[in-house]
Design an enzyme around this catalytic site. Structure first.
Site, PDB file in Angstrom:
ATOM      1  N   HIS A   1       2.605   9.142  -9.976  1.00 50.16           N
ATOM      2  CA  HIS A   1       1.616  10.952 -10.404  1.00 50.16           C
ATOM      3  C   HIS A   1       1.854  11.459  -8.290  1.00 50.16           C
ATOM      4  O   HIS A   1       1.769  10.308  -7.683  1.00 50.16           O
ATOM      5  CB  HIS A   1       0.429  10.479  -9.748  1.00 50.16           C
TER       6      HIS A   1
ATOM      7  N   ASP B   1      -3.232   2.976  -6.389  1.00 50.25           N
ATOM      8  CA  ASP B   1      -3.347   4.361  -7.026  1.00 50.25           C
ATOM      9  C   ASP B   1      -4.608   3.927  -8.828  1.00 50.25           C
ATOM     10  O   ASP B   1      -2.956   3.501  -9.295  1.00 50.25           O
ATOM     11  CB  ASP B   1      -2.574   5.097  -7.193  1.00 50.25           C
TER      12      ASP B   1
ATOM     13  N   GLN C   1      -5.650   5.330 -13.523  1.00 51.61           N
ATOM     14  CA  GLN C   1      -5.538   4.756 -14.892  1.00 51.61           C
ATOM     15  C   GLN C   1      -6.093   3.922 -15.307  1.00 51.61           C
ATOM     16  O   GLN C   1      -5.816   2.550 -16.052  1.00 51.61           O
ATOM     17  CB  GLN C   1      -4.435   5.017 -15.438  1.00 51.61           C
TER      18      GLN C   1
ATOM     19  N   LYS D   1     -12.363  10.351 -15.459  1.00 51.63           N
ATOM     20  CA  LYS D   1     -10.781   9.425 -16.586  1.00 51.63           C
ATOM     21  C   LYS D   1     -11.950   8.671 -16.339  1.00 51.63           C
ATOM     22  O   LYS D   1     -11.196   7.874 -17.184  1.00 51.63           O
ATOM     23  CB  LYS D   1      -9.822   8.986 -16.014  1.00 51.63           C
TER      24      LYS D   1
ATOM     25  N   CYS E   1       2.094  15.692 -13.771  1.00 56.10           N
ATOM     26  CA  CYS E   1       2.775  15.683 -12.108  1.00 56.10           C
ATOM     27  C   CYS E   1       3.458  14.383 -12.173  1.00 56.10           C
ATOM     28  O   CYS E   1       2.908  13.483 -11.266  1.00 56.10           O
ATOM     29  CB  CYS E   1       0.987  15.514 -11.761  1.00 56.10           C
TER      30      CYS E   1
END
Lengths: 416, 149
Positions: free
Chosen positions: A129, A206, A209, A232, A372
């Site tokens: 991202h 990261d 998700q 999220k 993104c």
């Protein structure tokens, strides 16, 4: 059939009032944009509402009862998050405003600490991202370090063929996504982390998700930093999390200067608080921390292994249904193996924005564009894609509506 | 909102068979515009013959609305004087920003009236305006800094 082992999907959908809405002139809402932001259950919204209506005060500095209650709510959120991700210490959980800020925080303070310089290398991947690309580009520009990256295979997996040359003695930082927001790929972090640590590099992950859909234990993961965001994972917007190893955090300089992050201040200089407060300047996201605490309570009550199992099952079903459609090409792994609940696709003859518009006219909410992740799109020779993403409340019936709405789109644009 | 208001037949026709597409010589100015929210891109060239817009050529990647809009722009602006072209641009932008309340003038906008429905979809207004903003930019460069012919 929408009963997943462990919890009843139809029953928990009642916790999310928005899912009962009609949109687009009477179509039931089919919300397939959870990788963008998840919906929020009543249990989370009510905690935030009660905080503002009954306990609101600033934290730490207010010596009255409300101040104590607000502080307890805020720090209680930290305790819950720490437990949820298996953090060895609550002081390793830093609240930020989102995952982007968490990643920028890492890049900034590592740069300020002199971790990288000319001749050193920072390694990311082509499937990141933009939040996990741009901060490292900026750090490389500031310090003279070189930015390098893992490629992506045709199947949409991380290309590890050059792991040992890419991650080498010059590498100081490796920053990788756990689950791709565009391709859906779940990356084998263990091998990358092992190699990075072998050469003495730090690893940032990261997990924006990942934390929402798979059980996460940062202690066993072995990374040095893990970033994710509240909105999220059925939590509120305005709060993100950076987890970091305590000894490492304690050795790093502050990020932003201001209230709450100091130990003492004179006109000439300041000394700084210990982690996590060193990295939390100013009034923090108090109600959001309380809300995020409620969100992890909600997820824990369902059981993250059950959430992951549901995500896996619904993604497998969607992969199957979407691949039945002529002219639809999935960009990313087509097998439900090491794969999260986001499916990006191209539809021959119809631009993704037009696909999204037509789906919206049938009540189906998806995202269209580059998500993104422009370099990942370029890797597959597409400018943009349409992405359907699923979560703990997504049903097979909704996937069926999606598939039919895609066929409607093809008829509307007279393709096939 | 009725999606048929957005996807008028005229728009779909222009999308499938865009007029004036491709980059051509000669040109006095070339610009590249991007819609950062969706990634739509256009490279657009303007060729002026004195005060006349002699050619507009473009290479665009994007949705049906942005593609059809470039095609309609080509039909409307080539052959007009620069001031006339800017007046058409103003009329088109006024409709686009009119939230569906501005009645388009068919005399001025011809096929461009089909975009009146786009004004009801705020997220798509930028798609329709991408090529027009690129043209405005290119024309102002061509006028202020004409290359040696």
């Amino acid at each position: 059939m929408t009963r997943t082992q462990g919890y009843d999907v139809e029953a928990i959908r009642k916790d999310f009032p928005v899912l009962a809405r009609s949109v687009a002139g009477g179509h039931p809402l089919v919300y397939l944009d959870s990788a963008n932001t998840s919906q929020k259950p009543r249990q989370v919204v009510e905690v935030i509402e009660r905080h503002y209506l009954e306990h609101n005060a600033n934290v730490a500095r207010a010596m009255h009862q409300l101040g104590a209650e607000a502080t307890a709510a805020f720090e209680g959120g930290r305790d819950k998050v720490a437990q949820f991700i298996g953090a060895p210490s609550r002081d390793e959980v830093i609240f930020t405003k989102n995952a982007s800020e968490a990643l920028n925080l890492v890049a900034r303070v590592l740069g300020d600490a002199g971790t990288v310089g000319p001749g050193d290398e920072i390694v990311i991947s082509q499937m990141e991202h933009h939040s996990n690309i741009v901060p490292w580009q900026l750090l490389a520009e500031r310090t003279g370090a070189t930015l390098r990256w893992f490629g992506v295979t045709d199947e949409g997996r991380l290309d590890l063929d050059d792991l040992d040359t890419l991650v080498n003695e010059r590498t100081k930082i490796v920053s990788l996504t756990w689950v791709s927001n565009m391709l859906g790929t779940i990356n084998p972090l263990d091998v990358v982390i092992a190699r990075a640590h072998q050469v003495g590099a730090l690893v940032a992950v990261d997990a924006s998700q990942a934390v929402p859909q798979i059980p996460v234990d940062v202690a066993s993961l072995g990374a040095d930093f893990v970033a994710f965001t509240g909105h999220k994972m059925v939590g509120p917007t305005g709060i993100g999390v950076l987890w970091g190893r305590y000894d490492l955090l304690a050795s790093l300089p502050p990020f932003l200067g201001g209230g709450e992050m100091i130990e003492t201040v004179t006109m000439e200089r300041s000394t700084f608080a210990a982690p996590p407060h060193r990295f939390e300047a100013g009034t923090p996201p108090i109600a959001q921390a309380a809300g995020l605490g409620a969100a992890v309570d909600y997820l824990s009550a369902l059981g993250m292994e059950n959430v992951a199992a549901h995500e896996q099952a619904i993604t497998a079903y969607a992969l199957e249904r979407l691949q039945e459609i002529d002219g639809l090409t999935i960009v990313g792994p087509r097998e439900p193996v090491d794969r999260g609940g986001a499916i990006s696709f191209a539809l021959d003859g119809v631009h993704p924005h037009d696909v999204a518009q037509l789906l919206d006219s049938r009540g189906v909410a998806v995202r269209a564009g580059h998500h993104c992740a422009k370099p990942a799109h370029r890797r597959f020779g597409v400018q943009s894609t349409t992405r359907a993403s699923f979560y703990l409340y997504t049903t097979e019936a909704e996937i069926d509506v999606l598939a039919e709405a895609i066929r409607h789109t093809q008829r509307y644009f007279k393709v096939n | 909102m009725d999606v048929d208001a957005l996807y008028q037949e005229i728009i779909l026709d222009h999308y499938k068979n865009p007029h004036g597409a491709g980059l051509r010589e000669p040109h006095e100015a070339e610009v590249h515009h991007v819609n950062p929210t969706c990634g739509d891109e256009i490279t657009l060239r303007v060729h002026l013959d004195g005060d006349t817009v002699a050619d507009v050529s473009y290479d665009a990647e994007g949705c049906s609305i942005s593609q059809a809009s470039a095609s309609v722009l080509y039909d409307l602006l080539v052959g007009k004087s620069v001031p006339q072209g800017l007046a058409v641009l103003d009329a088109f932008s006024e409709v686009m920003h009119g939230r569906g309340q501005v009645e388009p003038d068919e005399e001025v906008l011809e096929d461009g009236i089909a975009f009146a429905g786009v004004a009801q979809f705020p997220a798509r207004v930028k798609c329709a305006l991408l090529s027009w903003m690129a043209w405005k930019d290119a024309v102002s460069q061509a006028v202020s800094d004409p290359k040696e012919q």
